[in-house]
Each structure stands twice: as structure tokens, then as C-alpha cells.
Design a protein around this motif. Structure first.
Motif, PDB file in Angstrom:
ATOM      1  N   GLY A 102       0.822  -1.198   0.000  1.00 19.73           N
ATOM      2  CA  GLY A 102       0.000   0.000   0.000  1.00 19.73           C
ATOM      3  C   GLY A 102       0.860   1.253   0.000  1.00 19.73           C
ATOM      4  N   PRO A 103       0.223   2.415   0.169  1.00 22.41           N
ATOM      5  CA  PRO A 103       0.950   3.679   0.093  1.00 22.41           C
ATOM      6  C   PRO A 103       2.189   3.744   0.990  1.00 22.41           C
ATOM      7  CG  PRO A 103      -1.399   4.091   0.117  1.00 22.41           C
ATOM      8  CD  PRO A 103      -1.235   2.608   0.320  1.00 22.41           C
ATOM      9  N   LEU A 104       2.059   3.358   2.240  1.00 20.40           N
ATOM     10  CA  LEU A 104       3.225   3.421   3.128  1.00 20.40           C
ATOM     11  C   LEU A 104       4.227   2.320   2.803  1.00 20.40           C
ATOM     12  CD1 LEU A 104       1.729   4.267   6.650  1.00 20.40           C
ATOM     13  CD2 LEU A 104       2.684   5.802   4.931  1.00 20.40           C
ATOM     14  N   GLY A 105       3.710   1.146   2.474  1.00 18.14           N
ATOM     15  CA  GLY A 105       4.593   0.022   2.162  1.00 18.14           C
ATOM     16  C   GLY A 105       5.419   0.274   0.917  1.00 18.14           C
ATOM     17  N   ALA A 106       4.793   0.896  -0.074  1.00 17.61           N
ATOM     18  CA  ALA A 106       5.504   1.185  -1.321  1.00 17.61           C
ATOM     19  C   ALA A 106       6.674   2.138  -1.056  1.00 17.61           C
ATOM     20  CB  ALA A 106       4.549   1.786  -2.356  1.00 17.61           C
ATOM     21  N   GLU A 107       6.439   3.117  -0.170  1.00 11.48           N
ATOM     22  CA  GLU A 107       7.518   4.055   0.167  1.00 11.48           C
ATOM     23  C   GLU A 107       8.634   3.345   0.935  1.00 11.48           C
ATOM     24  OE1 GLU A 107       7.796   7.128  -0.795  1.00 11.48           O
ATOM     25  OE2 GLU A 107       5.797   7.418  -1.638  1.00 11.48           O
ATOM     26  N   LEU A 108       8.231   2.540   1.904  1.00 11.94           N
ATOM     27  CA  LEU A 108       9.217   1.829   2.721  1.00 11.94           C
ATOM     28  C   LEU A 108      10.081   0.914   1.863  1.00 11.94           C
ATOM     29  CD1 LEU A 108      10.486   0.826   5.348  1.00 11.94           C
ATOM     30  CD2 LEU A 108       8.489  -0.661   5.676  1.00 11.94           C
ATOM     31  N   LYS A 109       9.409   0.150   1.023  1.00  9.89           N
ATOM     32  CA  LYS A 109      10.113  -0.788   0.157  1.00  9.89           C
ATOM     33  C   LYS A 109      11.067  -0.049  -0.780  1.00  9.89           C
ATOM     34  CE  LYS A 109       8.940  -4.277  -3.232  1.00  9.89           C
ATOM     35  NZ  LYS A 109       7.865  -4.830  -4.058  1.00  9.89           N
ATOM     36  N   ARG A 110      10.587   1.035  -1.327  1.00 12.37           N
ATOM     37  CA  ARG A 110      11.406   1.825  -2.239  1.00 12.37           C
ATOM     38  C   ARG A 110      12.635   2.390  -1.533  1.00 12.37           C
ATOM     39  NH1 ARG A 110      10.085   3.983  -7.188  1.00 12.37           N
ATOM     40  NH2 ARG A 110       8.040   3.050  -6.880  1.00 12.37           N
ATOM     41  N   ASN A 111      12.445   2.829  -0.302  1.00 13.17           N
ATOM     42  CA  ASN A 111      13.581   3.366   0.451  1.00 13.17           C
ATOM     43  C   ASN A 111      14.631   2.289   0.721  1.00 13.17           C
ATOM     44  OD1 ASN A 111      12.405   5.887   0.508  1.00 13.17           O
ATOM     45  ND2 ASN A 111      11.476   5.599   2.522  1.00 13.17           N
ATOM     46  N   ILE A 112      14.153   1.086   1.023  1.00 20.03           N
ATOM     47  CA  ILE A 112      15.089  -0.021   1.260  1.00 20.03           C
ATOM     48  C   ILE A 112      15.865  -0.329  -0.021  1.00 20.03           C
ATOM     49  CG2 ILE A 112      15.253  -2.488   1.777  1.00 20.03           C
ATOM     50  CD1 ILE A 112      12.781  -2.083   3.616  1.00 20.03           C
ATOM     51  N   GLN A 113      15.126  -0.401  -1.116  1.00 18.99           N
ATOM     52  CA  GLN A 113      15.760  -0.634  -2.421  1.00 18.99           C
ATOM     53  C   GLN A 113      16.839   0.382  -2.712  1.00 18.99           C
ATOM     54  OE1 GLN A 113      13.593  -0.867  -6.158  1.00 18.99           O
ATOM     55  NE2 GLN A 113      11.837  -1.643  -5.026  1.00 18.99           N
ATOM     56  N   GLN A 114      16.501   1.644  -2.463  1.00 19.48           N
ATOM     57  CA  GLN A 114      17.448   2.717  -2.774  1.00 19.48           C
ATOM     58  C   GLN A 114      18.708   2.612  -1.929  1.00 19.48           C
ATOM     59  OE1 GLN A 114      15.076   6.240  -2.454  1.00 19.48           O
ATOM     60  NE2 GLN A 114      14.409   6.119  -4.580  1.00 19.48           N
ATOM     61  N   GLU A 115      18.527   2.272  -0.648  1.00 17.42           N
ATOM     62  CA  GLU A 115      19.688   2.124   0.225  1.00 17.42           C
ATOM     63  C   GLU A 115      20.571   0.974  -0.271  1.00 17.42           C
ATOM     64  OE1 GLU A 115      20.862   3.930   2.702  1.00 17.42           O
ATOM     65  OE2 GLU A 115      19.264   5.388   2.363  1.00 17.42           O
ATOM     66  N   TRP A 116      19.936  -0.109  -0.669  1.00 19.57           N
ATOM     67  CA  TRP A 116      20.710  -1.259  -1.148  1.00 19.57           C
ATOM     68  C   TRP A 116      21.451  -0.905  -2.437  1.00 19.57           C
ATOM     69  CZ3 TRP A 116      20.990  -4.282  -5.518  1.00 19.57           C
ATOM     70  CH2 TRP A 116      21.701  -5.484  -5.394  1.00 19.57           C
ATOM     71  N   TRP A 117      20.725  -0.299  -3.348  1.00 18.50           N
ATOM     72  CA  TRP A 117      21.301   0.044  -4.654  1.00 18.50           C
ATOM     73  C   TRP A 117      22.494   0.970  -4.494  1.00 18.50           C
ATOM     74  CZ3 TRP A 117      20.553  -2.158  -9.212  1.00 18.50           C
ATOM     75  CH2 TRP A 117      20.995  -1.506 -10.363  1.00 18.50           C
ATOM     76  N   LYS A 118      22.299   1.965  -3.622  1.00 21.01           N
ATOM     77  CA  LYS A 118      23.385   2.913  -3.384  1.00 21.01           C
ATOM     78  C   LYS A 118      24.589   2.212  -2.763  1.00 21.01           C
ATOM     79  CE  LYS A 118      24.495   7.111  -0.841  1.00 21.01           C
ATOM     80  NZ  LYS A 118      24.042   8.066   0.185  1.00 21.01           N
ATOM     81  N   SER A 119      24.334   1.366  -1.764  1.00 20.91           N
ATOM     82  CA  SER A 119      25.447   0.719  -1.070  1.00 20.91           C
ATOM     83  C   SER A 119      26.196  -0.225  -2.008  1.00 20.91           C
ATOM     84  CB  SER A 119      24.943  -0.033   0.158  1.00 20.91           C
ATOM     85  OG  SER A 119      24.357  -1.265  -0.217  1.00 20.91           O
ATOM     86  N   MET A 120      25.493  -0.748  -3.014  1.00 21.85           N
ATOM     87  CA  MET A 120      26.136  -1.692  -3.921  1.00 21.85           C
ATOM     88  C   MET A 120      26.814  -1.007  -5.102  1.00 21.85           C
ATOM     89  SD  MET A 120      26.245  -4.717  -3.007  1.00 21.85           S
ATOM     90  CE  MET A 120      25.580  -5.864  -1.847  1.00 21.85           C
TER      91      MET A 120
END
Length: 489
Positions: free
Chosen positions: A39-57
Motif C-alpha cells: 500500500g501507500p506506506l509500504g511502497a515508500e518503505l520498500k522503495r527506500n530499502i531498495q534505494q539504500e541497497w542500490w546505493k550501497s552496492m
RNA sequence: GCGGGCGUAGCUCAAUUGGUAGAGCGUCACCCUUCCAAGGUGAAUGUUGCCAGUUCGACUCUGGUCGCCCGCUCCA
């Protein structure tokens, strides 16, 4: 304040639904098993996790590049990877030794034995039954019946204690082409994202000017027809992986494996997950996958117990060698300095995005006693929080609303903000607590009536304390607080 | 996949021997309100998971189906 201990996922599931983090798929039709929507909050949370992973990699490593491969792949891919062979056969397990056999192979061996003993008629009869499996009840049932009738025993244990015959169709199959219907056009939804990386290994090497050791990172959906898919988003049929395949020189693989295991564990800690809830767990040698020389889980202490959130594997040169064999294309790397040619070994880091999201929710979840009342709060890393700042006028008065809306407008470009003026101020705070919003800014009369610059209060999610700061400094303040956040126990 | 349990508004639950659904919380609106969900007034929402059967009539009985939970199994 007491530490909340969760025995199961119920509270997380409820909160996820109530606040709009995660819903069951196709809810209005009664739901689709083991599939969930964010949902709206989950999509943001998931996206933030993705971004952190992508950046760290990628951003933080000059020798790791990104990739976004398609879900559909050439069917030969899955022959090379071993998935077709391993995932589509009728299998039967010996309960005594826990060994698994292909049911049809057992019967063929049995026929062979009969022939050796000269029992030709009997052999022919069973051969006929085997050739016509699927015509009586079903493939599995027919095979099972033969094994039962002939009392075929397990080759190794000699036991006659079988499970039922089961068809392992882990891969989703569909048809490629609009007019297609036959088996010829069968195509699979990828059961892992890794193969998308391996088949692009040459392309990347030819274009990205990388040299061993180097890595390819990718985030994407994968699909598995799990036999048992349960426990919320922990085990889903459609899920998202964040994978990085690191190509190394043979001989250095064990070192790199150890290095990445530690690096990945540290990433989870950096996301704000409490260290006491994280551990690594090596796979014993006899439980390794067919492609792996060494493997370990990074596990999180979910409410359902210690479970794998990420896997680190030394995949050796299995995948590239197989693709070289099946495609006929050279997968070798030429080391200019050493003047050596070799197929690189691969260290895989593969983390479940959905499992990570669930981990973040579980680790953040708290129920605290506040003045005899229960406060539900998600104390997650502010970097990951769906909403960063709640902005409220203390009450609905023009003077307060105007400044609050101005602050909202100023911050909206940089932060995910939320303006709210409904209900009591306490209610608004608590609502944001449940969403994990780390900061709430409130405009009150003290702030706007004072001479000189406007001030506001900023209230912290984790301990509910407040500071009074200049309205113009909210952005700076939040940025600073976010950088210095650390999880509490 | 097997065994057991469950399925009524977003959530937690209620509905007398089968007589066509209510409450609290939440949500929304307005009022009130000078900092932590508990003031006032009002409103919306359910083909009682779905389909079929029995019955004059089913949320309540029967069958099937879907989904969820627990245990077993499985997890190459």
C-alpha cells in the motif's frame, strides 16, 4: 518502557493492513494465496530499502555496476541453470533415509533388475505400465501405484517407506506469443534473478570497462511455485530479490566470500536492525545447493523464529561454465597482467526485498505504556521511514495554518512530508508513530506570536521529547538528526 | 499435499430454538480544543468469503470452493 516481544506476525499483519503498508492481493475476490500488495506506506518503505541497497552496492563501489534484466528469458537458460531438470520431475522420498529419488527412474531400475533375473514378461508388463503413466489417474498417482504394487524399495536404505509421488513444478510456466497454446512455446517466469546477470556477463564486460574482480547488481521480481507458501510476505510466490554477483579470480573466491558475508551483515546493521536480532549461519556441506561450494544465511530473529533474510553463496564457475556449454559462447576472462584465461568464480549476495521489509517492520515495532495507555510506534531508521516529517498547526487557526503550510511547501521537494490539521494534536502524533514518521513539526502561538523569527516545536517519534527551533531551520535540523540516528534496544 | 481450527462493517466482536444484521474502536464532516489517541453533533460502509442445496424463510443447517491460522511434510 517495556520491550515488545512478538510471538507471531499477527500484530504486524494488522498494522500493515490498518495503516496501508501491505494488503493481501486481490482482497475483494477473497485473496490470492501467498501474494501481497504494498500500500501507500509500504511502497515508500520498500522503495527506500531498495534505494539504500542500490546505493550501497553501486554508488559506493567503483567496480560494481547495475543491470535490469527482463523476467522472461530464453528457455535454454533454465536448462543450463539446472532448474528445468531439478524442478519438473515426479519425485518420491524415502522417509527412512530422507533421500529423494525420481519416481520413474526407480521403476526403470526395477525393470532392469527383473530383466537381469530373466523375468521378461513381468518386466514388459511394468514397462508398459510405466509407458502409459498419466493415462489412468495422474502421473504421480500412476507412478506411486507401480511402486506400491511392486514393493520397490529404496536403493540405499532398502526401506519400503515412501512419501507420495510429487511433481515439483517450482517454475511458473506460461506461453510466449499471442496465438500460442502448445508446449513448444512454453516460457518460464524466472525463479531467480541471478541468471539475468549471468547471461549478460559478457555484454557487461564488453561495454562497462570492468575488470575482475567486479560485480553486477540487480533488483527484480522472481517467481516460485512454493509447495508451502505461508507466513505473510516471508515466503511468497511472487517476490523481489536484490542480488549482486561478484566475479572473482579462482583461488580468491573463499576470501571474497568471507568478505562479502561480513559486508552484507554490516549493511543490515546499518539499516538500523538491532545487532542482537541478526546472525550468520553457514550451511553444512551436505546441505549445499548443486551450484555452491560454500553458503551462509544472514538470519533475522523474526517473530516466527530465526529465518534467512539473505543468502551468500560461493557459486564457483558453475553457472558461467554451464552457459558456456549450452550457448556455445566463450565465458572466459582474459587477465592481461597475468596473461591467463579463466572462467571467473562467482560470489553471490542475494537478499529478499520483501523479507527485508518485513524485518524492518518487525524490528521497529514497539508497544509502549504511556500514561496508562498503549502507544504503538515503529522506531525504524528515519532514512527508511515512508513519511519523514508530519507538519501540524496546533489548532485550526489561520495564523498557525499559514505558517504550517509554508513549512510544508518549503520542505516538500526534499522530504516526504504530511500536513494534518484534523483532530487533537495528540491523535495526530500517535497516528504518525504508527506510520514510523520520525519527526513532527507543530506550529503554535508561542512560535508565531513571538517577535522576530518564527519558531516551531519538533517532536521526536522515539522518545516523544520536543525541541523548539526556528521555522526556517527545520530542514537542517531533520537532516542532522537523520544522520545521527541509531537504534535503541 | 495431509490433519485440525477459523471466515459477520477497515479492526475486535454480537445477533435468542433457522424469521432477511448491531455495538465499540477506527474513518469522514462540522463544532470545540494553546502539545500526546479518551469533548460534542452528525455521516458513510456489509449481496454475513464465494457458489449451490434443504426450507415459506439461513449469518445460523448440508455440500463444494476460496482464503487465513496451527501441526506434519517440503524447502535441490
Amino acid at each position: 518502557m517495556s520491550v515488545t516481544h512478538l510471538d507471531n506476525l499477527d500484530k504486524i499483519v494488522s498494522l500493515s493492513k490498518a495503516r496501508g503498508f501491505i494488503f493481501q492481493s486481490s482482497d475483494i475476490y477473497g485473496g490470492l494465496g501467498a501474494v501481497y500488495d504494498y500500500g501507500p506506506l509500504g511502497a515508500e518503505l520498500k522503495r527506500n530499502i531498495q534505494q539504500e541497497w542500490w546505493k550501497s552496492m553501486t554508488q559506493l563501489h567503483d567496480n560494481i555496476v547495475g543491470l535490469d534484466a527482463a523476467i522472461f528469458m530464453h528457455p535454454r537458460t533454465w536448462e543450463a541453470s539446472g532448474h528445468v531438470e531439478g524442478f519438473n520431475d515426479p519425485m518420491i522420498d524415502d522417509k527412512q533415509s530422507n533421500k529423494r529419488y525420481r519416481a520413474d527412474m526407480l521403476i526403470e531400475q526395477h525393470i532392469l533388475k527383473l530383466r537381469e533375473k530373466g523375468k521378461k514378461d513381468k518386466a514388459d508388463e511394468i514397462q508398459h505400465l510405466l509407458d502409459t503413466t498419466g493415462t489412468r489417474k495422474g502421473i504421480c498417482e500412476d507412478l506411486y501405484e507401480i511402486i506400491m504394487d511392486e514393493e520397490i524399495r529404496a536403493p540405499e536404505s532398502g526401506a519400503f517407506d515412501w512419501t507420495e509421488v510429487r511433481q515439483f513444478n517450482l517454475m511458473f510456466k506460461t506461453h510466449y506469443g499471442a496465438t500460442s497454446s502448445g508446449e513448444d512455446d512454453a516460457i518460464y517466469l524466472r525463479p531467480e534473478t541471478a541468471q539475468g546477470i549471468f547471461v549478460n556477463y559478457k555484454n557487461v564486460m564488453d561495454t562497462a570497462r570492468v575488470q575482475v574482480p567486479f560485480g553486477i547488481a540487480q533488483i527484480g521480481k522472481a517467481f516460485r511455485n512454493e509447495v508451502v507458501a505461508r507466513q505473510f510476505v516471508f515466503r511468497m510466490r511472487e517476490f523481489e530479490q536484490m542480488e549482486m554477483q561478484y566475479f572473482v579470480e579462482p583461488g580468491t573466491d573463499q576470501d571474497e566470500y568471507e568478505k562479502w558475508l561480513e559486508a552484507r551483515l554490516n549493511w543490515h546493521k546499518k539499516m538500523g536492525v538491532r545487532e542482537s536480532n541478526l546472525r550468520t549461519s553457514p550451511h553444512p556441506p551436505d546441505k549445499l545447493a548443486h551450484y555452491a561450494r560454500a553458503a551462509a544465511d544472514i538470519q533475522y530473529k523474526y517473530p516466527i523464529g530465526w529465518q534467512e533474510v539473505e543468502g551468500i553463496h560461493n557459486r564457483t564457475d558453475f553457472d558461467l561454465s554451464r552457459h558456456q556449454e549450452y550457448s556455445g559462447k566463450k565465458m572466459e576472462y582474459y587477465d592481461q597482467q597475468k596473461q591467463e584465461r579463466y572462467i571467473p568464480y562467482v560470489i553471490e549476495t542475494s537478499v529478499g526485498l520483501d523479507r527485508t521489509t518485513l524485518m524492518i517492520l518487525c524490528d521497529a515495532y514497539r508497544e509502549e505504556e504511556v500514561d496508562g495507555d498503549t502507544r504503538t510506534v515503529l522506531k525504524m531508521n528515519p532514512k527508511l521511514a515512508p513519511t519523514k516529517i508530519g507538519i501540524f498547526p496546533l489548532i485550526k487557526k489561520d495564523k498557525l495554518q499559514n505558517l504550517a503550510k509554508k513549512i510544508e511547501a518549503d520542505l516538500r521537494d526534499e522530504f516526504n512530508v504530511l500536513y494534518d490539521e484534523s483532530g487533537s494534536i495528540g491523535k495526530r502524533y500517535r497516528r504518525q508513530d504508527e506510520a514510523g514518521t520520525p519527526f513532527c513539526v507543530t506550529v503554535d502561538f508561542d512560535g508565531v506570536e513571538s517577535d522576530g523569527e518564527d519558531t516551531v516545536t519538533i517532536r521526536y517519534r522515539d522518545d516523544m521529547t520536543q525541541d523548539r527551533i526556528p521555522a526556517a531551520k527545520v530542514g537542517d535540523f531533520v537532516r542532522d538528526k537523520m544522520k545521527n540516528w541509531s537504534p535503541e534496544d
